[in-house]
Design an enzyme around this catalytic site. Structure first.
Site, mmCIF file in Angstrom:
data_model
loop_
_atom_site.group_PDB
_atom_site.id
_atom_site.type_symbol
_atom_site.label_atom_id
_atom_site.label_comp_id
_atom_site.label_asym_id
_atom_site.label_seq_id
_atom_site.Cartn_x
_atom_site.Cartn_y
_atom_site.Cartn_z
ATOM 1 C CB CYS A 1 10.050 52.393 63.710
ATOM 2 S SG CYS A 1 11.680 52.343 62.961
ATOM 3 C CG HIS A 36 9.261 49.404 58.686
ATOM 4 N ND1 HIS A 36 8.362 50.251 59.305
ATOM 5 C CD2 HIS A 36 10.258 49.193 59.603
ATOM 6 C CE1 HIS A 36 8.805 50.544 60.531
ATOM 7 N NE2 HIS A 36 9.942 49.932 60.722
HETATM 8 N N1 COA Z 1 12.949 41.360 51.824
HETATM 9 C C1 COA Z 1 12.981 40.650 50.671
HETATM 10 N N2 COA Z 1 13.659 41.083 49.569
HETATM 11 C C2 COA Z 1 14.327 42.226 49.674
HETATM 12 C C3 COA Z 1 14.330 43.021 50.833
HETATM 13 C C4 COA Z 1 13.609 42.539 51.942
HETATM 14 N N3 COA Z 1 13.579 43.212 53.095
HETATM 15 N N4 COA Z 1 15.071 44.125 50.624
HETATM 16 C C5 COA Z 1 15.516 44.042 49.361
HETATM 17 N N5 COA Z 1 15.064 42.911 48.780
HETATM 18 C C6 COA Z 1 15.368 42.409 47.441
HETATM 19 C C7 COA Z 1 15.320 43.462 46.362
HETATM 20 O O1 COA Z 1 14.060 43.495 45.726
HETATM 21 C C8 COA Z 1 16.375 42.995 45.419
HETATM 22 O O2 COA Z 1 15.880 41.919 44.646
HETATM 23 P P1 COA Z 1 16.342 41.679 43.118
HETATM 24 O O3 COA Z 1 17.829 41.465 43.172
HETATM 25 O O4 COA Z 1 15.571 40.472 42.697
HETATM 26 O O5 COA Z 1 15.970 42.943 42.402
HETATM 27 C C9 COA Z 1 17.452 42.417 46.338
HETATM 28 O O6 COA Z 1 16.743 42.008 47.510
HETATM 29 C C10 COA Z 1 18.528 43.394 46.726
HETATM 30 O O7 COA Z 1 17.912 44.630 47.059
HETATM 31 P P2 COA Z 1 18.723 45.823 47.704
HETATM 32 O O8 COA Z 1 17.800 46.987 47.834
HETATM 33 O O9 COA Z 1 20.008 46.004 46.953
HETATM 34 O O10 COA Z 1 19.033 45.238 49.146
HETATM 35 P P3 COA Z 1 20.041 45.803 50.186
HETATM 36 O O11 COA Z 1 21.052 44.746 50.443
HETATM 37 O O12 COA Z 1 20.505 47.157 49.806
HETATM 38 O O13 COA Z 1 19.085 45.951 51.488
HETATM 39 C C11 COA Z 1 18.470 45.169 53.638
HETATM 40 C C12 COA Z 1 18.583 44.822 52.142
HETATM 41 C C13 COA Z 1 17.873 43.977 54.346
HETATM 42 C C14 COA Z 1 19.865 45.467 54.207
HETATM 43 C C15 COA Z 1 17.556 46.432 53.794
HETATM 44 O O14 COA Z 1 16.310 46.151 53.268
HETATM 45 C C16 COA Z 1 17.422 46.838 55.243
HETATM 46 O O15 COA Z 1 18.302 47.507 55.786
HETATM 47 N N6 COA Z 1 16.312 46.478 55.881
HETATM 48 C C17 COA Z 1 16.079 46.825 57.288
HETATM 49 C C18 COA Z 1 15.486 48.195 57.405
HETATM 50 C C19 COA Z 1 15.395 48.613 58.833
HETATM 51 O O16 COA Z 1 16.315 48.421 59.625
HETATM 52 N N7 COA Z 1 14.275 49.226 59.213
HETATM 53 C C20 COA Z 1 14.068 49.708 60.541
HETATM 54 C C21 COA Z 1 13.736 48.590 61.427
HETATM 55 S S1 COA Z 1 13.802 48.986 63.128
#
Ligand code: COA
Length: 422
Positions: A94, A368
């Site tokens: 990252c 991100h």
């Molecule tokens: N913050 C706020 N809302 C979020 C979000 C976030 N980070 N990610 C998704 N959403 C929302 C979506 O818009 C969706 O909303 P809706 O139902 O109103 O349409 C809902 O949450 C579900 O989205 P979805 O894409 O199905 O979520 P998910 O469960 O597949 O993924 C996480 C959510 C948190 C698991 C994913 O964003 C993730 O893995 N984030 C971390 C990424 C990471 O590790 N990056 C590297 C860092 S070192």
């Protein structure tokens, strides 16, 4: 710590642009990179011939696994009309884009090139979340950590638990970091989740009403964020709104030697300091509530710039999870160890606070796209220092802005300090 030398010659930032961050079905990393590149060209104040560009450095974590496309740099050079220039991809998880900026600066400082483009790009949303999680996991130690069941939310959850246990922060402190970053992101037209959490909460209520469902009775943002349905736990204590999203996006900057800066720009931004450090994986560290590579990278950057944390007017830090912002502001020396959470609760890191952090919305709200984030941070610093950040512009005069870009759990950290001169 070995002394951080000065650059052999000065380097300046004279252009910056980015695509919108978000989820863009049908757009590849090439499309996003071209968008950011064109915005960068348009941002250069003086008429400038792109034929003056001599090399391209691209931060990208894993186009191979995300898009099935390796060897990305020459493709991006081709799509931006830069072939046959030397084009190099830089990978540090990252922190890939921050590391690309570091390499671009060194290339100009060495005298080898006068004008280089540095960009970062990632296209993550072609994969479902579980595959994204697997792909990101390759940035950890896949021999010792991943077989034990860790994911990136899991790593940062362990850090958050350790920090809360050591210093008394609570999950609500983390929520307040998310609220602040969404407030900032609501003023950034490039942000993926560019809305205040209160706005998202009201939209949920309106949607329930429209569907004839019971309307949730959240009285404020914190009550919304405590609701397990609205804000599910991802890896305790981190909930959905503590996590940066899965994102697509690109950002690009133009670097030139200091002597050319005024030929390109009416208001160049100068590289004052830079530091990069590496470390072993998280399981090998003595403690979880600080990132040693960030402390070291920060110290090197301060040493080179001849300034201290107290001189930094604002910073874009790597808030891949809300806890990471607290760690960053301690590792960079903005706040004493164990006190960043109090500073965050007191509003010191908000837009009108004493040390504004993540005015762009940070990775949490802006998005991100992992290999682009480090350059995205530089774009915000460029705008703030030049007074071009629109509604989210800090109102007082600014001199120094800092970027802090972490790879993995801190196996890499890159810090840059940028300076506006009178
Ligand atoms: N913050 C706020 N809302 C979020 C979000 C976030 N980070 N990610 C998704 N959403 C929302 C979506 O818009 C969706 O909303 P809706 O139902 O109103 O349409 C809902 O949450 C579900 O989205 P979805 O894409 O199905 O979520 P998910 O469960 O597949 O993924 C996480 C959510 C948190 C698991 C994913 O964003 C993730 O893995 N984030 C971390 C990424 C990471 O590790 N990056 C590297 C860092 S070192």
């Amino acid at each position: 710590m070995a002394e951080q030398h000065k650059l052999a010659r000065g380097v300046a930032l004279v252009g910056a642009g980015m695509s919108k961050f978000g989820a863009f079905k049908g757009k590849s990393s090439r499309d996003l990179f071209v968008e950011a590149f064109n915005e960068m060209l348009a941002s250069v104040d003086q008429p400038f011939d792109p034929n003056q560009i001599e090399a391209l450095f691209v931060g990208n974590y894993s186009s191979d696994l995300f898009e099935g496309q390796g060897h990305l740099a020459p493709i991006l050079a081709s799509w931006t009309g830069l072939n046959p220039l030397p084009a190099v991809r830089v990978e540090d998880a990252c922190a890939s884009a921050g590391a690309a900026v570091y390499q671009g600066i060194l290339a100009v400082a060495s005298g080898m090139y006068d004008v280089v483009v540095v960009g970062g790009v990632e296209k993550m949303t072609d994969l479902p979340t579980e595959k994204v999680t697997d792909t990101l996991a390759t940035a950890a130690d896949t021999q010792f950590e991943i077989p034990a069941g860790f994911t990136f939310p899991g790593f940062y959850a362990a850090m958050a638990t350790s920090y809360m246990h050591a210093y008394g922060a609570t999950p609500e402190t983390l929520m307040k970091v998310g609220i602040k970053n969404h407030n900032n992101g609501s003023l950034n037209e490039k942000a993926q989740f560019g809305a205040k959490i209160s706005t998202l909460m009201e939209a949920r209520k309106a949607s329930a009403a429209k569907k004839g469902l019971p309307i949730p009775e959240w009285k404020d943002e914190l009550e919304f964020l405590h609701d397990d349905k609205a804000n599910p736990v991802i890896a305790w204590p981190l909930r959905l709104y503590d996590c940066s999203p899965v994102s697509d996006g690109a950002a690009v900057v133009l670097l030139v030697s200091e002597d050319l800066a005024k030929k390109f720009s009416d208001c160049p931004i100068y590289i004052a300091g830079m530091g990069q450090a590496s470390d072993g994986a998280l399981h090998d560290r003595k403690e979880l509530n600080s990132i040693p590579s960030a402390r070291l990278a920060g110290q090197k950057a301060y040493q080179m710039a001849g300034v201290g944390p107290e001189d930094i007017d604002f910073a874009e830090v790597h808030d891949c999870f809300t806890i990471a912002e607290l760690l960053a502001t301690e590792d960079l020396g903005f706040f004493e160890r164990g006190t960043a959470w109090k500073a965050a609760e007191n509003g010191e890191t908000s837009r009108d606070g004493s040390k504004p952090i993540n005015l762009s919305g940070g990775l949490k709200s802006k998005g991100h796209p992992v290999g682009a984030s480090g350059v995205g941070q530089v774009v915000e610093v460029w705008k703030q220092l030049r007074g071009q950040a629109g509604e989210r512009q800090i109102k007082r005069p600014l001199k120094y802005g800092l970027t802090h870009n972490v790879g993995g759990t801190g196996q890499t950290c890159v810090v840059h300090i940028f300076e506006k001169r009178d």
